[in-house]
Design a protein around this motif. Structure first.
Motif, mmCIF file in Angstrom:
data_model
loop_
_atom_site.group_PDB
_atom_site.id
_atom_site.type_symbol
_atom_site.label_atom_id
_atom_site.label_comp_id
_atom_site.label_asym_id
_atom_site.label_seq_id
_atom_site.Cartn_x
_atom_site.Cartn_y
_atom_site.Cartn_z
ATOM 1 N N MET A 1 0.843 -1.161 0.000
ATOM 2 C CA MET A 1 0.000 0.000 0.000
ATOM 3 C C MET A 1 0.898 1.237 0.000
ATOM 4 O O MET A 1 1.914 1.285 0.674
ATOM 5 C CB MET A 1 -0.894 -0.036 1.243
ATOM 6 C CG MET A 1 -1.830 1.120 1.362
ATOM 7 S SD MET A 1 -2.933 1.014 2.804
ATOM 8 C CE MET A 1 -4.134 -0.136 2.184
ATOM 9 N N ARG A 2 0.482 2.221 -0.783
ATOM 10 C CA ARG A 2 1.203 3.500 -0.860
ATOM 11 C C ARG A 2 0.228 4.637 -0.562
ATOM 12 O O ARG A 2 -0.959 4.527 -0.826
ATOM 13 C CB ARG A 2 1.792 3.708 -2.250
ATOM 14 C CG ARG A 2 2.925 2.755 -2.578
ATOM 15 C CD ARG A 2 3.464 3.045 -3.981
ATOM 16 N NE ARG A 2 4.538 2.145 -4.302
ATOM 17 C CZ ARG A 2 5.827 2.406 -4.114
ATOM 18 N NH1 ARG A 2 6.182 3.575 -3.635
ATOM 19 N NH2 ARG A 2 6.750 1.529 -4.412
ATOM 20 N N HIS A 34 2.989 16.380 4.008
ATOM 21 C CA HIS A 34 4.089 15.685 3.366
ATOM 22 C C HIS A 34 4.121 14.270 3.926
ATOM 23 O O HIS A 34 4.029 14.084 5.145
ATOM 24 C CB HIS A 34 5.399 16.413 3.679
ATOM 25 C CG HIS A 34 6.622 15.646 3.324
ATOM 26 N ND1 HIS A 34 7.017 15.447 2.025
ATOM 27 C CD2 HIS A 34 7.528 15.001 4.098
ATOM 28 C CE1 HIS A 34 8.125 14.712 2.028
ATOM 29 N NE2 HIS A 34 8.454 14.430 3.267
ATOM 30 N N VAL A 35 4.234 13.272 3.062
ATOM 31 C CA VAL A 35 4.312 11.880 3.497
ATOM 32 C C VAL A 35 5.734 11.593 3.933
ATOM 33 O O VAL A 35 6.677 11.798 3.174
ATOM 34 C CB VAL A 35 3.892 10.914 2.362
ATOM 35 C CG1 VAL A 35 3.985 9.472 2.829
ATOM 36 C CG2 VAL A 35 2.477 11.230 1.876
ATOM 37 N N VAL A 36 5.908 11.125 5.162
ATOM 38 C CA VAL A 36 7.246 10.893 5.702
ATOM 39 C C VAL A 36 7.746 9.467 5.467
ATOM 40 O O VAL A 36 8.927 9.191 5.697
ATOM 41 C CB VAL A 36 7.325 11.242 7.204
ATOM 42 C CG1 VAL A 36 7.050 12.713 7.409
ATOM 43 C CG2 VAL A 36 6.372 10.395 8.021
ATOM 44 N N GLU A 40 6.449 1.641 0.049
ATOM 45 C CA GLU A 40 5.342 0.885 0.641
ATOM 46 C C GLU A 40 5.193 1.206 2.130
ATOM 47 O O GLU A 40 6.171 1.272 2.855
ATOM 48 C CB GLU A 40 5.573 -0.616 0.484
ATOM 49 C CG GLU A 40 5.508 -1.106 -0.955
ATOM 50 C CD GLU A 40 4.091 -1.131 -1.516
ATOM 51 O OE1 GLU A 40 3.150 -1.503 -0.783
ATOM 52 O OE2 GLU A 40 3.941 -0.763 -2.693
ATOM 53 N N LEU A 41 3.934 1.389 2.548
ATOM 54 C CA LEU A 41 3.667 1.590 3.966
ATOM 55 C C LEU A 41 3.833 0.277 4.715
ATOM 56 O O LEU A 41 3.406 -0.768 4.224
ATOM 57 C CB LEU A 41 2.225 2.050 4.174
ATOM 58 C CG LEU A 41 1.856 3.483 3.904
ATOM 59 C CD1 LEU A 41 0.362 3.677 4.120
ATOM 60 C CD2 LEU A 41 2.635 4.418 4.780
ATOM 61 N N GLU A 46 -1.315 0.875 7.753
ATOM 62 C CA GLU A 46 -2.329 0.900 6.697
ATOM 63 C C GLU A 46 -3.667 1.444 7.184
ATOM 64 O O GLU A 46 -4.276 2.274 6.510
ATOM 65 C CB GLU A 46 -2.497 -0.487 6.088
ATOM 66 C CG GLU A 46 -1.296 -0.905 5.259
ATOM 67 C CD GLU A 46 -1.422 -2.297 4.649
ATOM 68 O OE1 GLU A 46 -2.442 -2.985 4.898
ATOM 69 O OE2 GLU A 46 -0.491 -2.688 3.918
ATOM 70 N N ASP A 47 -4.141 1.023 8.344
ATOM 71 C CA ASP A 47 -5.416 1.529 8.859
ATOM 72 C C ASP A 47 -5.351 3.026 9.125
ATOM 73 O O ASP A 47 -6.306 3.750 8.845
ATOM 74 C CB ASP A 47 -5.818 0.792 10.133
ATOM 75 C CG ASP A 47 -6.236 -0.653 9.884
ATOM 76 O OD1 ASP A 47 -6.560 -0.997 8.726
ATOM 77 O OD2 ASP A 47 -6.241 -1.440 10.852
#
Length: 64
Positions: A1-2, A34-36, A40-41, A46-47
Motif C-alpha cells: 500500500m502506498r 508531506h508523506v514521511v 510501501e507503507l 495501513e489503517d
C-alpha cells in the motif's frame, strides 16, 4: 500500500498530520501535508493511512 498527497488540492488543514504523525508532517514552507514514509507503507500503518484519507476535508490523500 502506498499513500500520497495531491499538493494542488491540499489546503494544509492538518487533520492528517494531527491524527497520523507517523505518516504525515507539515511542510515548513506552506503547511501542506508531506508523506514521511517513502515507498510501501508498513502493514501496521495501513489503517491509519485509510483514516487520514477519509478524514481529509479536501480529499487530497490517495491510498492505493
Amino acid at each position: 500500500m502506498r499513500v500520497s498527497v495531491d499538493l494542488n488540492v491540499c489546503q494544509g488543514h492538518g487533520v492528517c498530520y494531527m491524527t497520523t504523525p507517523e505518516i504525515f508532517e507539515p511542510r515548513e514552507e506552506d503547511g501542506q501535508a508531506h508523506v514521511v514514509i517513502s515507498g510501501e507503507l508498513p502493514r501496521e500503518h495501513e489503517d491509519a493511512a485509510v483514516l487520514a484519507q477519509q478524514s481529509c476535508p479536501e480529499r487530497a490523500i490517495t491510498v492505493e
